[in-house]
Design an enzyme around this catalytic site. Structure first.
Site, PDB file in Angstrom:
ATOM      1  N   ASN A   1      -6.459  33.253   1.129  1.00 34.99           N
ATOM      2  CA  ASN A   1      -5.167  33.159   1.808  1.00 34.99           C
ATOM      3  C   ASN A   1      -4.445  31.933   1.247  1.00 34.99           C
ATOM      4  OD1 ASN A   1      -3.112  32.523   3.862  1.00 34.99           O
ATOM      5  ND2 ASN A   1      -4.093  34.177   5.000  1.00 34.99           N
ATOM      6  N   ALA A   2      -3.173  32.079   0.953  1.00 37.61           N
ATOM      7  CA  ALA A   2      -2.393  31.007   0.310  1.00 37.61           C
ATOM      8  C   ALA A   2      -1.874  29.956   1.284  1.00 37.61           C
ATOM      9  CB  ALA A   2      -1.222  31.619  -0.461  1.00 37.61           C
TER      10      ALA A   2
END
Length: 186
Positions: free
Chosen positions: A54-55
């Site tokens: 997840n960024a």
């Protein structure tokens, strides 16, 4: 097949509602970032955005000056120091797996945003980490908010989820730059 599952008679076995997390916040928060509901990996790790793909933490490092690979407590403190609050729209629901599309609508309970915003009166903008968070907020939360809370600008951002793979980290980061003006002190 329906059996007596952990949630009671008639509930599919092994499919029980999951509770989300308490917010990451301090009373002086300026920005509120809302996801839909923690995914399976986050629930297992008991951490917001616990999936390493997840960024979210990589994008937040721009505003917190905390490296995305730092331990969770350090990253959380970085958010608090940057006056960023993080929470989820959904308080509790059934969601087999991690995809927002798997959330069972009839099981959704939302968090109490009037109370949260009453205790966080410096919130200047609300940002939604993806479409489902924005949709659930518009459908289930906004109609119940006070006039003061409804007046807070609300902005939909690209989801930082690895499931949103059609956008690169650079695309997501550029989109999330709209958070920055709300963090600048007047």
């Amino acid at each position: 097949m329906f059996r007596t599952g952990p949630g009671g008679i008639g509930e599919p076995f092994g499919v029980t509602p999951e509770d989300g997390f308490a917010p990451i916040s301090a009373p002086d928060a300026r920005v509120l970032i809302l996801g839909s509901m923690p995914g399976r990996r986050s629930l297992d790790e008991q951490q917001y955005y616990g999936n390493p793909h997840n960024a979210f933490w990589r994008i937040m490092s721009r505003y917190t000056q905390v490296d995305a690979s730092s331990d969770y407590a350090t990253r959380v403190q970085g958010l608090i120091d940057a006056r960023i609050a993080v929470w989820d729209v959904i308080k509790r629901c059934v969601r087999p797996g991690s995809l927002d599309s798997s959330i069972e609508n009839a099981t959704v309970e939302v968090n109490d945003f009037d109370l949260f915003l009453e205790h966080h009166r410096q919130i200047r903008a609300i940002f939604f980490n993806g479409g489902r968070a924005g949709q659930e907020f518009a459908r289930r939360v906004r109609p119940e908010l006070s006039d003061r809370a409804v007046a807070i600008p609300a902005v939909l951002l690209l989801s930082t989820s690895p499931a949103n793979a059609r956008y690169s980290l650079a695309d997501k980061s550029a989109n999330w730059a709209s958070v920055e003006p709300y963090l600048v002190r007047l």
